[in-house]
Design a protein around this motif. Structure first.
Motif, PDB file in Angstrom:
ATOM      1  N   PRO A 182       1.113  -1.237  -0.019  1.00 46.82           N
ATOM      2  CA  PRO A 182       0.008  -0.280  -0.023  1.00 46.82           C
ATOM      3  C   PRO A 182       1.099   1.172  -0.128  1.00 46.82           C
ATOM      4  N   ARG A 183       0.636   2.281  -0.597  1.00 52.25           N
ATOM      5  CA  ARG A 183       1.060   3.374  -0.453  1.00 52.25           C
ATOM      6  C   ARG A 183       0.790   4.114   0.787  1.00 52.25           C
ATOM      7  N   ASP A 184       1.743   5.585   1.540  1.00 52.20           N
ATOM      8  CA  ASP A 184       1.536   5.567   2.590  1.00 52.20           C
ATOM      9  C   ASP A 184       0.569   6.528   2.833  1.00 52.20           C
ATOM     10  N   GLU A 208      -2.126   3.768   3.841  1.00 54.65           N
ATOM     11  CA  GLU A 208      -3.357   3.253   2.637  1.00 54.65           C
ATOM     12  C   GLU A 208      -3.340   1.711   3.832  1.00 54.65           C
ATOM     13  N   PRO A 209      -4.414   1.678   4.884  1.00 53.43           N
ATOM     14  CA  PRO A 209      -4.456   0.953   5.191  1.00 53.43           C
ATOM     15  C   PRO A 209      -4.240  -0.742   4.295  1.00 53.43           C
ATOM     16  N   THR A 210      -3.350  -1.894   4.470  1.00 53.87           N
ATOM     17  CA  THR A 210      -3.750  -3.163   4.274  1.00 53.87           C
ATOM     18  C   THR A 210      -5.168  -3.522   4.142  1.00 53.87           C
ATOM     19  N   VAL A 211      -5.790  -4.552   3.334  1.00 55.66           N
ATOM     20  CA  VAL A 211      -6.915  -5.206   3.889  1.00 55.66           C
ATOM     21  C   VAL A 211      -7.267  -6.517   4.352  1.00 55.66           C
ATOM     22  N   VAL A 212      -7.851  -6.875   5.212  1.00 52.64           N
ATOM     23  CA  VAL A 212      -6.786  -8.380   5.750  1.00 52.64           C
ATOM     24  C   VAL A 212      -9.615  -8.699   5.806  1.00 52.64           C
ATOM     25  N   LEU A 213      -8.752 -10.044   5.298  1.00 59.87           N
ATOM     26  CA  LEU A 213     -10.061 -10.923   4.555  1.00 59.87           C
ATOM     27  C   LEU A 213      -9.880 -12.195   6.078  1.00 59.87           C
ATOM     28  N   VAL A 214     -11.516 -11.766   6.921  1.00 62.17           N
ATOM     29  CA  VAL A 214     -11.421 -13.331   7.557  1.00 62.17           C
ATOM     30  C   VAL A 214     -12.067 -13.810   7.089  1.00 62.17           C
ATOM     31  N   HIS A 215     -12.165 -15.183   7.332  1.00 63.96           N
ATOM     32  CA  HIS A 215     -13.011 -16.313   7.105  1.00 63.96           C
ATOM     33  C   HIS A 215     -14.267 -16.609   7.938  1.00 63.96           C
ATOM     34  N   ALA A 235      -8.145  -5.605  -5.091  1.00 66.30           N
ATOM     35  CA  ALA A 235      -6.595  -5.575  -5.651  1.00 66.30           C
ATOM     36  C   ALA A 235      -6.667  -4.527  -6.923  1.00 66.30           C
ATOM     37  N   ALA A 236      -7.414  -4.943  -8.018  1.00 69.45           N
ATOM     38  CA  ALA A 236      -7.228  -4.094  -9.142  1.00 69.45           C
ATOM     39  C   ALA A 236      -8.061  -3.069  -8.536  1.00 69.45           C
ATOM     40  N   GLN A 237      -8.323  -2.331  -7.319  1.00 72.30           N
ATOM     41  CA  GLN A 237      -8.565  -0.934  -6.902  1.00 72.30           C
ATOM     42  C   GLN A 237      -7.598  -0.210  -6.168  1.00 72.30           C
ATOM     43  N   GLY A 238      -6.668  -0.856  -6.134  1.00 69.19           N
ATOM     44  CA  GLY A 238      -5.059  -0.427  -6.261  1.00 69.19           C
ATOM     45  C   GLY A 238      -4.940  -0.756  -4.382  1.00 69.19           C
ATOM     46  N   ALA A 239      -5.375  -2.180  -3.592  1.00 64.18           N
ATOM     47  CA  ALA A 239      -5.460  -2.574  -2.520  1.00 64.18           C
ATOM     48  C   ALA A 239      -4.321  -3.866  -2.514  1.00 64.18           C
ATOM     49  N   ARG A 240      -3.679  -3.216  -1.344  1.00 63.29           N
ATOM     50  CA  ARG A 240      -3.283  -4.938  -0.729  1.00 63.29           C
ATOM     51  C   ARG A 240      -4.307  -5.722  -0.070  1.00 63.29           C
ATOM     52  N   VAL A 241      -4.643  -6.871  -0.370  1.00 64.67           N
ATOM     53  CA  VAL A 241      -4.893  -8.006   0.213  1.00 64.67           C
ATOM     54  C   VAL A 241      -4.320  -8.932   0.560  1.00 64.67           C
ATOM     55  N   LEU A 242      -4.439  -9.519   2.101  1.00 60.37           N
ATOM     56  CA  LEU A 242      -4.232 -10.794   2.662  1.00 60.37           C
ATOM     57  C   LEU A 242      -5.354 -11.431   3.344  1.00 60.37           C
ATOM     58  N   VAL A 243      -4.634 -12.821   2.748  1.00 57.50           N
ATOM     59  CA  VAL A 243      -6.703 -13.898   3.205  1.00 57.50           C
ATOM     60  C   VAL A 243      -6.427 -14.642   3.624  1.00 57.50           C
ATOM     61  N   PRO A 244      -6.051 -14.820   5.083  1.00 55.20           N
ATOM     62  CA  PRO A 244      -5.373 -16.059   5.984  1.00 55.20           C
ATOM     63  C   PRO A 244      -6.448 -17.137   6.243  1.00 55.20           C
ATOM     64  N   ASP A 245      -5.954 -18.432   5.983  1.00 53.81           N
ATOM     65  CA  ASP A 245      -6.617 -19.614   6.490  1.00 53.81           C
ATOM     66  C   ASP A 245      -6.156 -19.506   7.925  1.00 53.81           C
ATOM     67  N   MET A 283     -19.756  -5.172  -3.616  1.00 49.94           N
ATOM     68  CA  MET A 283     -18.396  -5.467  -2.461  1.00 49.94           C
ATOM     69  C   MET A 283     -18.337  -4.431  -2.137  1.00 49.94           C
ATOM     70  N   ALA A 284     -16.832  -4.663  -3.188  1.00 53.25           N
ATOM     71  CA  ALA A 284     -15.899  -3.731  -3.349  1.00 53.25           C
ATOM     72  C   ALA A 284     -16.045  -2.568  -3.335  1.00 53.25           C
ATOM     73  N   THR A 285     -17.251  -2.182  -3.829  1.00 60.02           N
ATOM     74  CA  THR A 285     -17.884  -0.903  -4.241  1.00 60.02           C
ATOM     75  C   THR A 285     -18.554  -0.160  -2.868  1.00 60.02           C
ATOM     76  N   LEU A 286     -19.120  -0.727  -2.448  1.00 60.01           N
ATOM     77  CA  LEU A 286     -19.582  -0.349  -0.730  1.00 60.01           C
ATOM     78  C   LEU A 286     -18.450  -0.342  -0.032  1.00 60.01           C
ATOM     79  N   ILE A 287     -16.891  -1.608   0.131  1.00 56.71           N
ATOM     80  CA  ILE A 287     -16.045  -1.337   1.144  1.00 56.71           C
ATOM     81  C   ILE A 287     -15.056   0.247   0.522  1.00 56.71           C
ATOM     82  N   GLN A 288     -14.683   0.026  -0.769  1.00 60.41           N
ATOM     83  CA  GLN A 288     -14.355   1.540  -1.412  1.00 60.41           C
ATOM     84  C   GLN A 288     -15.291   2.525  -1.029  1.00 60.41           C
TER      85      GLN A 288
END
Length: 253
Positions: free
Chosen positions: A18-20, A22-29, A46-56, A237-242
């Motif tokens: 992420p740019r200065d 801007e938060p990383t996005v973390v998705l929790v299942h 990610a296509a909107q420019g976000a860094r996204v991490l998805v842990p199990d 959902m991506a639009t809502l989050i943005q």
């Protein structure tokens, strides 16, 4: 997408650092699942420019070996906080679904410095609804979801193991009865609570209650979606989050 494993926790990563500011996005299942059903949303963010991490989460799917038994909600939150430190993340935008919302609330309440904003999709479990009724509502939801999601869920449940899924469900029910609402009351990060219009588990009244308990909560509904609205309607959902991340505190409800 690329993958990493630290401390036994398998993580999918999308986008660039992420740019200065801007938060990383973390998705929790949710319970017994993996992050696979978050991949469509992760790709759009990610296509909107976000860094996204998805842990199990530990004990689940490809992180099954990270726990010798089914962790409690509190143990999941502690493990997620440790994972957060391992990845040297700043305050993140935390997006969770179903029982994952209980994990996210516990993390945000206990580690407010780790969470800048919170998105709860189809929060479960409503403590006013009996356990047998929750199971019936989950069964009711199944035909409302895309067929491909059913295949992902069944595969993940088998990898996690049905006994562990059952144990995690008991842990989640206990957390819903004793801790979830208390954790929500300690959350001061701006929070968006989202439900699919056809979600039988997260009712409109329960969704509004969840939003009312946090310090800065608002609600949204996605037409045509059910419990896993992030999977069946990832663009919406991506639009809502943005939009949510662009709003200031106390933004539109």
């Amino acid at each position: 997408m690329h993958v990493t494993t630290r401390g036994g926790i398998f993580t999918r990563a999308f986008g660039t650092p992420p740019r200065d500011g801007e938060p990383t996005v973390v998705l929790v299942h949710g319970l017994g699942l993996s992050g696979r059903y978050f991949v469509p949303l992760a790709r759009r963010l990610a296509a909107q420019g976000a860094r996204v991490l998805v842990p199990d989460l530990p004990g689940n799917a490809r992180s099954r070996g990270a726990a010798g038994r089914a962790p409690t909600v509190a143990e999941h939150a502690r493990a997620l906080a440790h994972w957060h430190r391992q990845h040297s993340l700043g305050p993140v935008l935390l997006v969770a679904n179903s029982v994952g919302c209980q994990v996210a609330a516990a993390l945000a309440a206990r580690h407010p410095d780790m969470v800048s904003r919170l998105v709860l999709v189809g929060p479960a479990l409503d403590p006013a609804v009996p356990a047998w009724r929750q199971c019936a509502l989950l069964i009711k939801d199944a035909p409302r979801e895309p067929l491909r999601l059913f295949g992902i869920a069944v595969s993940d449940y088998l990898v996690t193991g049905l006994p562990r899924c059952a144990a995690e469900y008991r842990h989640a029910l206990r957390d819903a009865a004793w801790s979830f609402e208390a954790h929500l009351e300690q959350v001061h990060a701006p929070t968006l609570v989202v439900r699919g219009e056809g979600d039988p588990l997260a009712s409109p009244s329960w969704t509004r209650r969840v939003a009312s308990l946090v310090g800065d909560g608002r609600t949204a509904e996605i037409p045509g979606a059910a419990h896993a609205a992030h999977y069946s309607a990832p663009d919406a959902m991506a639009t809502l989050i943005q939009k949510f991340t662009a709003d200031g505190p106390g933004g539109p409800a």
